[in-house]
Design an enzyme around this catalytic site. Structure first.
Site, short mmCIF file in Angstrom:
data_model
loop_
_atom_site.label_atom_id
_atom_site.label_comp_id
_atom_site.label_asym_id
_atom_site.label_seq_id
_atom_site.Cartn_x
_atom_site.Cartn_y
_atom_site.Cartn_z
N ASP A 2 4.32 0.66 12.16
CA ASP A 2 3.12 0.03 11.60
C ASP A 2 2.97 -1.43 12.01
OD1 ASP A 2 2.44 2.40 10.45
OD2 ASP A 2 2.99 1.86 8.40
N ARG A 15 -4.05 11.08 4.71
CA ARG A 15 -2.86 11.91 4.79
C ARG A 15 -1.93 11.72 3.59
NH1 ARG A 15 0.71 14.35 8.21
NH2 ARG A 15 2.88 13.80 7.84
N CYS A 33 -5.01 8.34 9.56
CA CYS A 33 -5.15 7.62 10.83
C CYS A 33 -5.08 8.60 11.99
CB CYS A 33 -4.04 6.59 10.98
SG CYS A 33 -4.44 5.00 10.29
N ARG A 82 0.32 15.09 13.03
CA ARG A 82 1.21 14.67 11.94
C ARG A 82 1.38 15.85 10.99
NH1 ARG A 82 -0.82 8.70 10.26
NH2 ARG A 82 1.16 8.59 9.21
N PRO A 83 2.30 16.73 11.34
CA PRO A 83 2.45 17.95 10.54
C PRO A 83 3.09 17.69 9.17
CG PRO A 83 4.13 17.86 12.27
CD PRO A 83 3.24 16.67 12.46
N ARG A 106 -8.96 0.02 4.80
CA ARG A 106 -8.04 1.00 4.22
C ARG A 106 -6.72 0.37 3.83
NH1 ARG A 106 -6.41 5.40 7.90
NH2 ARG A 106 -4.92 5.45 6.21
N LYS A 109 0.83 -1.21 0.00
CA LYS A 109 0.00 0.00 0.00
C LYS A 109 0.86 1.26 0.00
CE LYS A 109 -1.79 1.67 4.04
NZ LYS A 109 -1.52 3.10 4.26
N ASN A 110 1.86 1.29 0.88
CA ASN A 110 2.63 2.52 1.05
C ASN A 110 3.61 2.78 -0.09
OD1 ASN A 110 1.23 3.00 3.34
ND2 ASN A 110 2.91 2.59 4.77
N VAL A 127 8.00 6.88 17.01
CA VAL A 127 7.72 7.60 15.75
C VAL A 127 6.50 8.51 15.88
CG1 VAL A 127 7.23 7.35 13.28
CG2 VAL A 127 8.78 5.74 14.40
C1 UD1 Z 1 4.41 6.87 6.43
C2 UD1 Z 1 3.51 5.68 6.24
C3 UD1 Z 1 2.89 5.27 7.57
C4 UD1 Z 1 4.00 5.02 8.60
C5 UD1 Z 1 4.95 6.22 8.67
C6 UD1 Z 1 6.15 5.98 9.56
C7 UD1 Z 1 2.66 5.96 4.00
C8 UD1 Z 1 1.47 6.24 3.13
N1 UD1 Z 1 2.45 6.03 5.32
O1 UD1 Z 1 3.61 7.94 6.90
O2 UD1 Z 1 2.15 4.08 7.36
O3 UD1 Z 1 3.40 4.84 9.87
O4 UD1 Z 1 5.44 6.54 7.36
O5 UD1 Z 1 6.85 4.87 9.14
O6 UD1 Z 1 3.72 5.63 3.52
N2 UD1 Z 1 6.75 14.66 10.65
C9 UD1 Z 1 6.95 15.98 10.93
N3 UD1 Z 1 6.89 16.88 9.90
C10 UD1 Z 1 6.64 16.51 8.61
C11 UD1 Z 1 6.44 15.15 8.33
C12 UD1 Z 1 6.49 14.25 9.37
O7 UD1 Z 1 7.18 16.36 12.07
O8 UD1 Z 1 6.59 17.38 7.72
C13 UD1 Z 1 6.79 13.66 11.75
C14 UD1 Z 1 5.44 12.99 11.96
O9 UD1 Z 1 4.58 13.72 12.79
C15 UD1 Z 1 5.87 11.67 12.58
C16 UD1 Z 1 7.22 11.39 11.91
O10 UD1 Z 1 7.66 12.62 11.38
O11 UD1 Z 1 6.05 11.80 13.96
C17 UD1 Z 1 7.18 10.34 10.82
O12 UD1 Z 1 6.25 10.74 9.84
P1 UD1 Z 1 6.41 10.34 8.31
O13 UD1 Z 1 7.64 9.49 8.14
O14 UD1 Z 1 6.28 11.56 7.49
O15 UD1 Z 1 5.14 9.43 8.09
P2 UD1 Z 1 4.15 9.44 6.86
O16 UD1 Z 1 4.89 9.66 5.58
O17 UD1 Z 1 2.99 10.29 7.18
#
Ligand code: UD1
Length: 426
Positions: free
Chosen positions: A309, A93, A117, A122-123, A401, A22-23, A331
């Site tokens: 995950d 997201r 989720c 999650r900024p 999902r 999926k990801n 995380v």
């Molecule tokens: C992706 C995965 C999700 C997985 C996550 C962490 C997809 C579609 N989703 O989510 O299943 O749980 O990786 O392995 O691939 N953060 C910031 N600022 C940003 C972006 C992120 O502070 O601009 C923080 C987030 O709040 C979080 C951490 O970084 O605490 C990791 O987030 P991120 O790696 O971006 O996760 P996703 O890409 O949303």
């Protein structure tokens, strides 16, 4: 209301085939927007709500999107909008990754601030900072971000990510493919899904090097075209079945599981007493000789460490392990909502800060529980497999999902599990 009913106490046997990741599919569908010419064909695309959502998002922008079994074709020659429908973006997201391709190809993107989720704040600040470093401006108004590239287009930049964010790495990597000059992403996310995305981008004519390491270098090109690409297997789905097999199996074979993507989980399951054997097509898992897993400590972190995950699923498995386990989530904040549901089933778990302290008990008891997020749903199925009596799981939209036919796959392994959708059972 739809629900899953699991009758505990039946061992799993046989083999199960893991679907495409999926990801990886989600950013790959978004990346298809970069192609000025030709049609992409993406293979091994799982049937999931999140995937349908992304297909609808890309289609709403003007792309022609068609599914043919496990393959999806996308032609993005006639894009007419740079603003995906807000209700689609808010639902998920991961939709935010259409920003990079749109901004790079059309110089503009308007994206609602994302949902997804319910696992803590999650900024998207790192995505925004990355685009700004490439010369774009970002204005936030009314819950959406308006990105604009300079007239001459995005320019290559050296970008250091404070956190190796998976989504920010994807967005910047995609935008950089059509930027002028070289972009270097430092402290990039190393997840296998990002390597898969890079491989797809390169098949489209991009020049991306170093995906899978801390430093990704992208040399911008003038134009990309459609490409054929088969998606990697879903390591989280594979991991979910491996955990279930370690807990309740009799030598379950997880076909398509790639051991290289699952090193941290394999190490933990072996430490807990399970036995694993891998070959080129998958991984076989046996429970520990004594039947019960031993307690282990687990800490989630960015790849290649233990994935967040798979945190809920291992917590469910350790609820009946011998001894006390500590599971620490680093995380995401607020990703222990499944613990309250496991407590309803009798689990002895309490949370201190970011750590779940799990006192292993002999047996969980079936109960009526609710999936609070995607992976929590899978954790409750795992818990139900070993519980005494029936477990009734609500909140199935979360499971739909991210898991393609979870019930059917567990049933094929011999689990007594069924889904009840109103009047229809299957
Ligand atoms: C992706 C995965 C999700 C997985 C996550 C962490 C997809 C579609 N989703 O989510 O299943 O749980 O990786 O392995 O691939 N953060 C910031 N600022 C940003 C972006 C992120 O502070 O601009 C923080 C987030 O709040 C979080 C951490 O970084 O605490 C990791 O987030 P991120 O790696 O971006 O996760 P996703 O890409 O949303």
């Amino acid at each position: 209301m739809a629900k899953i009913i699991v009758e505990g106490g039946h061992r799993l046997e046989g083999s199960v085939r893991v679907s495409g990741a999926k990801n990886a599919v989600l950013p790959i569908l978004a990346a298809s927007l970069l192609a000025a010419h030709g049609t992409s064909r993406i293979e091994d695309v799982p049937h999931l709500l999140d995937v349908e959502n992304m297909m609808a998002t890309v289609a709403a922008l003007g792309a022609r999107v068609e599914r043919d079994g496990q393959a999806v074709s996308v032609c993005a020659e006639n894009i007419h909008s740079v603003e995906p429908p807000h209700e689609l973006v808010r639902r998920m997201r991961a939709s935010f990754v259409v920003a990079g391709p749109l901004l790079a190809r059309f110089g503009e993107a308007v994206i609602a601030l994302p949902g997804g989720c319910n696992i803590g704040p999650r900024p998207v600040d790192l995505h925004i900072k990355g685009f700004e470093a490439m010369g774009a401006t970002a204005t936030i108004e009314g819950g959406r971000v308006h990105f604009r590239a300079p007239k001459e287009g995005l320019r290559g930049a050296r970008i250091y990510l404070d956190i190796p964010s998976v989504g920010a790495t994807q967005n910047i990597m995609m935008a950089a493919c059509l930027a002028r000059g070289q972009t270097i992403i430092e402290n990039a996310a190393k997840e296998p899904e990002n390597v898969d995305l890079a491989n797809y981008l390169n098949a489209m004519g991009a020049r991306v090097r170093g995906a899978g390491t801390d430093t990704i270098r992208i040399d911008g090109v003038d134009e990309l075209h459609g490409a054929v690409h088969a998606v990697i297997p879903d390591r989280i789905e594979a991991g979910t079945f491996l955990i279930a097999g370690a807990l309740a199996g009799t030598g379950v074979y997880v076909e398509n599981a790639v051991s290289q993507h699952l090193m941290s989980l394999i190490a933990k399951l072996e430490e807990a007493g399970a036995r694993m054997e891998d070959d080129v097509n998958g991984i076989r898992v046996w429970p520990s000789d004594g039947g019960r897993l031993k307690a282990v400590d687990v800490k989630t972190h960015y790849y290649p460490a233990y994935p967040t995950d798979l945190q809920a699923q291992i917590v469910a498995a350790l609820a009946t392990a011998q001894g006390t386990s500590l599971v620490t989530e680093t995380v995401f904040e607020n990703r222990f909502m499944h613990v309250a549901e496991l407590q309803r089933m009798g689990a002895d778990i309490h949370i201190e800060g970011r750590t779940a302290i799990i006192e292993g008990i002999d047996r969980l008891e079936g109960a009526r529980v609710t999936a609070t997020d995607l992976r929590a749903g899978a954790a409750l199925v795992i818990a139900g497999l070993m519980a005494e009596g029936e477990t009734e799981i609500h909140g199935l939209h979360h499971i739909d999902r991210g898991y393609d036919d979870l019930v059917g796959k567990f049933r094929a392994l011999g689990a007594r599990i069924r889904r009840v959708d109103g009047e229809n059972e299957n």
